[in-house]
Design a protein around this motif. Structure first.
Motif, PDB file in Angstrom:
ATOM      1  N   GLY A  71      39.089  80.005  59.286  1.00 51.04           N
ATOM      2  CA  GLY A  71      39.328  79.733  57.871  1.00 51.04           C
ATOM      3  C   GLY A  71      38.406  80.533  56.976  1.00 51.04           C
ATOM      4  O   GLY A  71      38.793  80.955  55.878  1.00 51.04           O
ATOM      5  N   ARG A  81      39.874  83.971  56.588  1.00 50.16           N
ATOM      6  CA  ARG A  81      41.073  83.947  55.742  1.00 50.16           C
ATOM      7  C   ARG A  81      40.697  83.783  54.280  1.00 50.16           C
ATOM      8  O   ARG A  81      41.280  84.431  53.406  1.00 50.16           O
ATOM      9  N   VAL A 120      41.402  71.081  49.608  1.00 55.34           N
ATOM     10  CA  VAL A 120      42.305  71.802  50.507  1.00 55.34           C
ATOM     11  C   VAL A 120      41.771  71.647  51.927  1.00 55.34           C
ATOM     12  O   VAL A 120      40.617  71.987  52.197  1.00 55.34           O
ATOM     13  N   GLN A 165      43.707  77.278  56.127  1.00 59.24           N
ATOM     14  CA  GLN A 165      44.928  77.735  55.461  1.00 59.24           C
ATOM     15  C   GLN A 165      45.109  79.253  55.614  1.00 59.24           C
ATOM     16  O   GLN A 165      44.122  79.996  55.656  1.00 59.24           O
ATOM     17  N   THR A 168      48.177  81.373  51.382  1.00 64.22           N
ATOM     18  CA  THR A 168      48.077  80.079  50.697  1.00 64.22           C
ATOM     19  C   THR A 168      46.874  80.051  49.773  1.00 64.22           C
ATOM     20  O   THR A 168      46.952  79.544  48.648  1.00 64.22           O
ATOM     21  N   THR A 192      46.993  79.504  45.785  1.00 63.18           N
ATOM     22  CA  THR A 192      46.223  78.399  45.231  1.00 63.18           C
ATOM     23  C   THR A 192      45.280  78.874  44.134  1.00 63.18           C
ATOM     24  O   THR A 192      45.154  78.241  43.074  1.00 63.18           O
ATOM     25  N   VAL A 195      49.740  72.951  49.534  1.00 63.57           N
ATOM     26  CA  VAL A 195      49.195  73.594  50.716  1.00 63.57           C
ATOM     27  C   VAL A 195      49.894  73.055  51.951  1.00 63.57           C
ATOM     28  O   VAL A 195      50.350  71.916  51.983  1.00 63.57           O
ATOM     29  N   ILE A 196      49.978  73.895  52.969  1.00 63.37           N
ATOM     30  CA  ILE A 196      50.657  73.508  54.195  1.00 63.37           C
ATOM     31  C   ILE A 196      49.675  72.801  55.133  1.00 63.37           C
ATOM     32  O   ILE A 196      48.472  72.873  54.954  1.00 63.37           O
ATOM     33  N   ASN A 197      50.218  72.100  56.111  1.00 59.66           N
ATOM     34  CA  ASN A 197      49.366  71.527  57.144  1.00 59.66           C
ATOM     35  C   ASN A 197      48.740  72.671  57.926  1.00 59.66           C
ATOM     36  O   ASN A 197      49.440  73.551  58.414  1.00 59.66           O
ATOM     37  N   ALA A 198      47.438  72.667  58.027  1.00 59.44           N
ATOM     38  CA  ALA A 198      46.737  73.760  58.703  1.00 59.44           C
ATOM     39  C   ALA A 198      45.801  73.190  59.756  1.00 59.44           C
ATOM     40  O   ALA A 198      45.348  72.049  59.662  1.00 59.44           O
TER      41      ALA A 198
END
Length: 238
Positions: free
Chosen positions: A31, A34, A204, A208, A212, A216, A225-228
């Motif tokens: 993370g 990213r 968050v 992610q 994303t 954001t 936000v998606i499930n990460a």
């Protein structure tokens, strides 16, 4: 391509990102990369202030650490499941330019001293560098973070005074401050990491995708936000 004028650059918005994470959490390192990619893409449009906060996934780990593989095999239920999850993490990390080396990593440490060292480094303006150095040492170099000599070497590589770091690690300085901050994070309802608090308002969870983060930061509060993937206190997958 638009060239920003001096006035536009002075008017850039500032986004504050508080990152709650543990140095032995693989998804925290993934993370981190990213997030850094998103920040690099947006750096001409937005100023970012990033600060790291402590979280211990295994606070009951003894100070001398435990056998990494044995612990995870027991946690995951079998060596086959361990290998499956380890391979998945290694492959995802590789996509972010990280070379996880679980084969060289034998000790899972208690991370309190690592978090104390990060807090100590913050006082010298080197918090982000220390966070990176610890995660790199653990995941890519297989270093034992229970050994003060290894922590001192990491700190001195960043230009910190070895004697001062040694004296600090041998003391209990900043222990209560780190534990208090961890308790505040628990009280906020944070049970898994990485967890990102944006502008002291939006939370968050999980590692992610860079895309994303980009969405954001450019439309704060409006992008779902998606499930990460993440590590938490009860997880059987990390």
């Amino acid at each position: 391509m638009h060239v920003f004028t001096k006035t536009e650059m002075m008017d850039k918005p500032i986004i504050k990102i508080d990152v709650v994470s543990d140095v032995v959490c693989p998804w925290c390192y993934i993370g981190k990369r990213r997030l850094e990619k998103a920040i690099d893409i947006l750096k001409d449009k937005i100023d970012f202030e990033v600060e790291y906060h402590p979280f211990e996934l295994n606070p009951d780990t003894p100070k001398e650490g435990i056998n990494h593989k044995e612990y995870l095999i027991k946690k995951f239920g079998s060596e086959e499941r361990y290998q499956q999850l380890a391979n998945h993490v290694v492959n995802v990390a590789a996509q972010e330019g990280l070379k996880f080396n679980f084969g060289d990593k034998h000790i899972s440490p208690n991370t309190l001293d690592s978090h104390r060292l990060i807090a100590f480094s913050k006082l010298q303006g080197k918090q982000q560098e220390m966070k990176e150095a610890l995660m790199n040492a653990y995941f890519e170099k297989g270093e034992d973070l229970t050994q003060n000599k290894n922590l001192i070497a990491l700190a001195t590589s960043l230009g910190m005074d070895s004697k001062a770091v040694e004296k600090f690690l041998e003391s209990s300085e900043l222990t209560e401050e780190v534990k208090l901050e961890e308790q505040l994070n628990y009280q906020r309802g944070i049970s898994g990491v990485p967890f990102y608090i944006i502008n002291n308002k939006y939370g968050v969870s999980g590692a992610q995708p860079t895309e994303t983060f980009l969405q954001t930061f450019t439309d704060i509060g409006k992008v779902p936000v998606i499930n990460a993937e993440a590590c938490d206190l009860e997880s059987k997958d990390c």
